[in-house]
Every structure is written in structure tokens, then in C-alpha cells.
Design an enzyme around this catalytic site. Structure first.
Site, PDB file in Angstrom:
ATOM      1  N   HIS A  91       0.795  -1.318   0.100  1.00 28.07           N
ATOM      2  CA  HIS A  91      -0.054   0.021   0.056  1.00 28.07           C
ATOM      3  C   HIS A  91       0.763   1.378   0.044  1.00 28.07           C
ATOM      4  O   HIS A  91       0.688   2.082   0.993  1.00 28.07           O
ATOM      5  CB  HIS A  91      -0.874  -0.139   1.127  1.00 28.07           C
ATOM      6  CG  HIS A  91      -2.151  -1.062   1.114  1.00 28.07           C
ATOM      7  ND1 HIS A  91      -3.246  -1.109   2.055  1.00 28.07           N
ATOM      8  CD2 HIS A  91      -2.547  -2.035   0.171  1.00 28.07           C
ATOM      9  CE1 HIS A  91      -3.976  -2.126   1.659  1.00 28.07           C
ATOM     10  NE2 HIS A  91      -3.617  -2.613   0.358  1.00 28.07           N
TER      11      HIS A  91
ATOM     12  N   TYR B  27     -10.398 -14.001  -3.784  1.00 21.92           N
ATOM     13  CA  TYR B  27     -10.566 -12.465  -3.768  1.00 21.92           C
ATOM     14  C   TYR B  27     -10.908 -11.935  -4.965  1.00 21.92           C
ATOM     15  O   TYR B  27     -11.115 -10.743  -5.162  1.00 21.92           O
ATOM     16  CB  TYR B  27      -9.151 -12.068  -3.104  1.00 21.92           C
ATOM     17  CG  TYR B  27      -7.917 -12.065  -3.901  1.00 21.92           C
ATOM     18  CD1 TYR B  27      -7.182 -13.159  -3.802  1.00 21.92           C
ATOM     19  CD2 TYR B  27      -7.743 -10.834  -4.938  1.00 21.92           C
ATOM     20  CE1 TYR B  27      -6.289 -13.252  -4.948  1.00 21.92           C
ATOM     21  CE2 TYR B  27      -6.384 -11.019  -5.546  1.00 21.92           C
ATOM     22  CZ  TYR B  27      -5.869 -11.984  -5.580  1.00 21.92           C
ATOM     23  OH  TYR B  27      -4.800 -11.994  -6.520  1.00 21.92           O
TER      24      TYR B  27
ATOM     25  N   ARG C 206      -6.624   4.693   2.537  1.00 26.50           N
ATOM     26  CA  ARG C 206      -6.153   3.126   2.789  1.00 26.50           C
ATOM     27  C   ARG C 206      -5.006   2.908   1.527  1.00 26.50           C
ATOM     28  O   ARG C 206      -4.109   2.608   1.701  1.00 26.50           O
ATOM     29  CB  ARG C 206      -7.366   2.045   2.529  1.00 26.50           C
ATOM     30  CG  ARG C 206      -6.949   0.900   2.672  1.00 26.50           C
ATOM     31  CD  ARG C 206      -8.179  -0.206   2.577  1.00 26.50           C
ATOM     32  NE  ARG C 206      -7.683  -1.629   2.866  1.00 26.50           N
ATOM     33  CZ  ARG C 206      -7.418  -2.455   1.770  1.00 26.50           C
ATOM     34  NH1 ARG C 206      -7.450  -2.216   0.512  1.00 26.50           N
ATOM     35  NH2 ARG C 206      -6.939  -3.775   1.964  1.00 26.50           N
TER      36      ARG C 206
ATOM     37  N   ASP D 227     -22.330   2.646   6.686  1.00 22.39           N
ATOM     38  CA  ASP D 227     -23.496   1.970   6.596  1.00 22.39           C
ATOM     39  C   ASP D 227     -23.517   0.636   7.563  1.00 22.39           C
ATOM     40  O   ASP D 227     -24.514  -0.164   7.278  1.00 22.39           O
ATOM     41  CB  ASP D 227     -23.909   1.554   5.157  1.00 22.39           C
ATOM     42  CG  ASP D 227     -22.544   0.982   4.469  1.00 22.39           C
ATOM     43  OD1 ASP D 227     -21.851   0.580   5.039  1.00 22.39           O
ATOM     44  OD2 ASP D 227     -22.753   0.810   3.332  1.00 22.39           O
TER      45      ASP D 227
ATOM     46  N   GLY E 290     -10.589  -0.428  -1.304  1.00 24.87           N
ATOM     47  CA  GLY E 290     -11.298  -0.794  -0.034  1.00 24.87           C
ATOM     48  C   GLY E 290     -10.605  -2.337   0.483  1.00 24.87           C
ATOM     49  O   GLY E 290      -9.760  -2.789  -0.361  1.00 24.87           O
ATOM     50  N   PRO E 291     -11.135  -3.021   1.384  1.00 26.94           N
ATOM     51  CA  PRO E 291     -10.555  -4.401   1.978  1.00 26.94           C
ATOM     52  C   PRO E 291     -11.051  -5.378   1.110  1.00 26.94           C
ATOM     53  O   PRO E 291     -10.537  -5.664  -0.008  1.00 26.94           O
ATOM     54  CB  PRO E 291     -10.742  -4.302   3.459  1.00 26.94           C
ATOM     55  CG  PRO E 291     -11.964  -3.431   3.338  1.00 26.94           C
ATOM     56  CD  PRO E 291     -12.099  -2.260   2.361  1.00 26.94           C
TER      57      PRO E 291
ATOM     58  N   GLN F 153      -3.067  -5.830   8.223  1.00 23.56           N
ATOM     59  CA  GLN F 153      -3.417  -7.001   7.197  1.00 23.56           C
ATOM     60  C   GLN F 153      -2.160  -7.446   6.752  1.00 23.56           C
ATOM     61  O   GLN F 153      -0.924  -7.204   6.596  1.00 23.56           O
ATOM     62  CB  GLN F 153      -4.072  -6.329   5.952  1.00 23.56           C
ATOM     63  CG  GLN F 153      -3.384  -5.592   4.803  1.00 23.56           C
ATOM     64  CD  GLN F 153      -3.657  -5.502   3.499  1.00 23.56           C
ATOM     65  OE1 GLN F 153      -5.008  -5.451   3.434  1.00 23.56           O
ATOM     66  NE2 GLN F 153      -3.086  -5.352   2.629  1.00 23.56           N
TER      67      GLN F 153
ATOM     68  N   GLU G 271     -13.485   2.996  -3.572  1.00 27.69           N
ATOM     69  CA  GLU G 271     -13.838   4.341  -3.510  1.00 27.69           C
ATOM     70  C   GLU G 271     -13.648   5.145  -4.578  1.00 27.69           C
ATOM     71  O   GLU G 271     -12.580   5.201  -5.201  1.00 27.69           O
ATOM     72  CB  GLU G 271     -13.912   4.996  -1.963  1.00 27.69           C
ATOM     73  CG  GLU G 271     -14.310   4.249  -1.031  1.00 27.69           C
ATOM     74  CD  GLU G 271     -13.590   4.773   0.419  1.00 27.69           C
ATOM     75  OE1 GLU G 271     -12.890   5.804   0.431  1.00 27.69           O
ATOM     76  OE2 GLU G 271     -14.162   4.611   1.455  1.00 27.69           O
TER      77      GLU G 271
HETATM   78 CA   LIG Z   1     -19.234   0.736   4.832  1.00 27.57          CA
HETATM   79 CA   LIG Z   2     -13.166   6.159   2.620  1.00 23.82          CA
END
Ligand SMILES: [Ca+2]
Ligand SMILES: [Ca+2]
Length: 482
Positions: A167, A370, A251, A296, A270-271, A191, A276
Site C-alpha cells: 500500500h 478474492y 487506505r 452503513d 477497499g478491503p 493486514q 471508492e
Molecule cells: Ca461501509
Molecule cells: Ca473512505
């Protein structure tokens, strides 16, 4: 009616909230055309050792970093000729890891005869300090000699930035405000091989750290710097401290681009869910690792392995997005966290509920589940202006490359170039890892660079072990006569 700075900020944030709705994933193997109507595909160049950042230069060449080969290279798209501008001998590349020669930004005055023929690059170097993290990242400026076609006179403008095997993010961008922007990922903490290292994306530098030149807390941030590497006087003051930090809580933001009106769009990875698309605003918090995608409580919760009762063990089961971690690992739901500076994404790729099956049988071969997860691994972003010669209907789009799906996503923006409309349109499907995208000035050619190795996706949605065009630049040309 006059709009002050505060209300100009409030309008997009309000609209983002109003637009918030789930971006649902397509099923693995959902067909995507290899070429839309009136497009042709041509391979411009091959044999590149992991292109990372790519730009079109004022000389009509494609400039790029080669992460693995540790150099900056120019490619003439008319004939595919490859010219090495500089080999960076003191850069460090760790085999199969994410460090090396990464970010690239061209000064807008390059080759304009103004004495500012500058090219900026980010690279990993050995700090000589040993320990688990012996390397750091530097932002370096070179000067281009047009006669010899070489980059010379290196000057490190900022050193001591964190580096690790995971990352890096490493998007370097020259802003319309004559500042440099640099995304620096969370370094993979919490991770895989760094499972027991605390994630620092929410930790901000203190005044004392800024004074001491300690950049430890720059991980998981978007930085903004003057062209000499110093902290701009108008950088945001965040929690009482002014530093290089421009925005935080990211991230792995590999894609960033300024729109023609100066909006900074960025992707984040994202994981297991919730890649995003973000609109980056100064001093704002993008939520990671407390929130993935929207707040959410769906498909993700923050499991902090470094805080495991009885100690973190590197081989703890870390699957399933923090939804089913070992009992010893504390979990914070998204709704249990709040920050008034938090900004939700404009769009996610993609969002699912807590009952989602992350072990889709389509991807059962070698347990490479994955590949089927509802993510795209966005790696770069280009703003498509369109215009007279461009593809009709594409004006004001964002083009986003996907590493794992072998697809370029087109996100249509509203006519003001601010907010996404509808679903992303997947284009140019192949068994490749699309790393980078730039658009020719006339809008008729889209250049995409590909990774040299690692897994792609087949047309049926499972892992592709053989890539169609590894280490290449591909031109997708719009050929309809005007
Ligand atoms: Ca969420
Ligand atoms: Ca974010």
C-alpha cells in the site's frame, strides 16, 4: 446570492449525502465488450517493467516510471520507440512488493523554455536505519536535458516518508495551484504480513513531530507540498497542527486527478468491498480504517489486530472484512465511530450487505476467492474532457483503471463535472491488469498501461494466470470519422 468558501464546500457535501445509495456489484463473469463501437485496439509498446505513473509530455511522448526497472522512460506513441531518461541506481525495489520507482509528475513549464524543465518522481530508498522498516520514500526533482534526452541534476525535495512492502499508493500530481500532491497509503498495516502493526491512517502528526521532521504519521494521508518540499502556508490546520497532510484516513489511493475546474478526484482501494471514488477536500477525513465506503455497517467492520487480547499473532485468521475475526480481536462497527470531518465517497465499487458470500464458487480454483470479491482495485484516474473531436456523450467523465478486472470504468459526471451519474460503464475487457490511463489531447486515443505480472480476471470471472499484454501500453483509438 454570494457563496463564500464555506457554502461552496457545503453544497457538494450535501449533494453527496443526497446521492448516497448502494453501488451493487455485478455477478462475476458479467460480460463486458472488449471494444465498444468505433474503437480499435493497438499495442504501442511492450517489455516495460511495471509502469506505475504515466503522463503525456509536451514532447508528444508518454512519460512513465518503471517500478521494477527503477527508471523513468519515454515512449513515442507514434512508433513505440522506448527511450530511458534516467536509471535511478539508489532506488530500492523489493521483489514482488509494492515499492520502487513510483510517482511521476511533469512541471507544466517542461520544455517551454522557461528554465523550469522539471520532472518529479517518488522512489523508495534505503534509510540505513535497519529494523523492520529500513526503507523510506523520497520525492525527487530532476531537470530534463532535451539535447541528451536525459534527466539530470537530482535534488531530493522531501525525504523520510514512510515506506513498506504494501500500500504505497504513490500518486504524484502537479496541482493547478503550483503545489505537489502525493498520496501515501496506509502501508498495509493491520493486514497480511503487517497484520500486527497498528494502522495509522487516523493518527495525525503532532507539532513536535512536524518540527523534528518525523513523518511517521504521514501514512494513510494525501500530502500537499511546495515545489521545494516545504509545507505550504495555506495547508489546512488539522487538530491544531499544520503539516504536509492535506487529507487523511485513506487506505491505498493510487488514482488522483484534478478536473479542469480544479476539483481533486481520487480513488481508494477497499478491503474486501468498497473501493471508492472520492472528492478530496482540504482537512477532511476519508474514514479508513474505521469506515470502508459509506458509513452503513454493511460488509465491513474495523477489526484491530494490533490490539488483540493476549497479543497479536501474525497467523491469526484475518479473513472476511472484520466481520468474523478471532474473539481476541476488538471490533468497532462503522456506526460506533464518528468524526465531524468525515466525508463519504461519491461512489463505491461495490457495496454489499453483511450476508454477502465472499467465497463465490466461481473463484474456488486455488482458493483465489478474492478475485470474485466485490472490488475492482482502482489504480489510476483520468478526466475525460471530450470536446469536438472526442467520443460523443463522454464529455465530463472519469476514466478509472481496474487492476483486478481488466476493465476501464467510465463514470459519467453531471455537466458541472462534479457528481457521478448512474452506474459506471465497464469498457475494454481483457485479461490484463490495467495500471494507468491517460487521454490524448484530442480525446480520441486512450492509452492504458498494464502490469507485468500477477493475476488478472478471465471472461468467466475467475483468476487469469496468463496476462494478454503484460508490461505494455495499449492504445484504444476512437476511429469514427467526423
Ligand atoms: Ca461501509
Ligand atoms: Ca473512505
Amino acid at each position: 446570492m454570494r457563496f463564500g468558501a464555506a457554502s461552496a464546500l457545503a453544497v457538494p457535501l450535501m449533494l453527496i449525502g443526497a446521492l448516497a445509495k448502494a453501488d451493487l456489484p455485478p455477478a462475476p463473469g458479467t460480460p463486458v465488450p472488449a471494444l465498444p463501437p468505433h474503437f480499435e485496439k493497438a499495442v504501442v509498446a511492450t517489455g516495460l517493467a511495471n509502469p506505475h505513473n504515466m503522463m503525456l509530455g509536451p514532447d508528444g511522448h508518454i512519460w512513465l516510471t518503471e517500478q521494477i526497472a527503477k527508471r523513468i522512460t519515454r515512449v513515442d506513441p507514434r512508433n513505440g520507440k522506448i527511450t530511458v531518461a534516467v536509471e535511478i541506481a539508489d532506488a530500492v525495489y523489493s521483489p514482488d512488493q509494492q515499492d520502487g520507482v513510483l510517482g511521476l509528475a511533469l512541471h507544466p513549464d517542461l520544455l517551454k523554455g522557461k528554465g523550469r524543465d522539471y520532472v518529479y518522481v517518488s522512489l523508495t530508498y534505503a534509510s540505513g536505519q535497519g529494523g523492520e522498516f529500513p526503507n523510506r520514500t523520497a520525492i525527487r526533482r530532476y531537470t530534463y536535458n532535451a539535447k541528451t534526452q536525459k534527466l539530470v541534476s537530482p535534488v531530493d525535495i522531501l525525504k523520510g516518508l514512510p515506506s513498506a512492502h504494501d500500500h504505497q499508493s504513490a500518486r504524484l500530481l502537479f496541482g493547478p495551484d503550483q503545489k505537489l500532491y502525493y498520496s501515501i497509503g496506509d502501508q498495509g498495516r493491520n493486514q497480511l504480513s503487517y497484520l500486527c502493526q497498528p494502522n495509522q491512517a487516523q493518527l495525525l502528526p503532532t507539532e513536535a513531530e512536524v518540527k523534528a521532521g518525523n513523518r511517521e504519521h504521514y501514512m494513510g494521508k494525501i500530502l500537499r507540498m511546495n515545489l521545494d518540499g516545504s509545507i505550504p502556508a495555506d495547508n489546512p490546520t488539522i487538530h491544531g497542527v499544520k503539516s504536509h497532510v492535506y487529507a487523511w484516513g485513506i487506505r491505498n489511493t493510487q488514482g488522483m486527478v484534478f478536473s479542469p475546474t480544479g476539483k481533486l478526484f481520487a480513488t481508494d482501494q477497499g478491503p474486501n468491498t468498497d473501493d471508492e471514488l472520492n472528492l478530496i477536500l482540504p482537512g477532511r477525513n476519508y474514514g479508513w480504517p474505521n469506515v470502508a465506503g459509506r458509513k452503513d455497517d454493511a460488509g465491513y467492520a474495523y477489526a484491530n489486530y494490533s490490539a488483540a487480547k493476549g497479543g497479536c499473532k501474525g497467523d491469526m485468521d484475518n479473513a472476511q472484512n472484520g466481520l468474523k475475526p478471532p474473539e481476541a480481536v476488538p471490533v468497532t462497527r462503522e456506526s460506533q465511530w464518528s468524526d465531524p470531518d468525515f466525508v463519504e465517497p461519491l461512489k463505491t465499487f461495490f457495496s454489499v450487505d453483511n450476508n454477502f458470500n465472499f467465497n463465490n464458487p466461481v473463484c474456488a480454483d486455488k482458493n483465489l476467492y478474492y478475485i470474485c470479491w466485490p472490488t475492482i482495485a482502482p489504480s489510476s484516474i483520468a478526466y475525460y474532457r471530450g470536446g469536438k473531436q472526442g467520443v460523443p456523450g463522454w464529455e465530463h467523465s472519469l476514466l478509472i483503471t481496474s487492476l483486478k478486472r481488466g476493465v476501464l470504468y467510465r463514470v459519467q459526471l453531471d455537466p458541472t463535472g462534479t457528481l457521478p451519474l448512474g452506474n459506471a460503464e465497464p469498457l475494454f475487457r481483457s485479461a490484463n491488469r490495467y495500471r494507468e490511463v491517460v487521454v490524448s489531447p484530442d480525446g480520441r486515443t486512450i492509452y492504458v498501461a498494464t502490469d507485468t505480472s500477477h493475476l488478472g480476471t478471465t471472461d468467466t470471472g475467475n483468476a487469469a494466470f496468463k496476462l494478454d499484454n503484460p508490461g505494455s501500453i495499449i492504445a484504444f483509438k476512437y476511429s469514427r470519422a467526423k
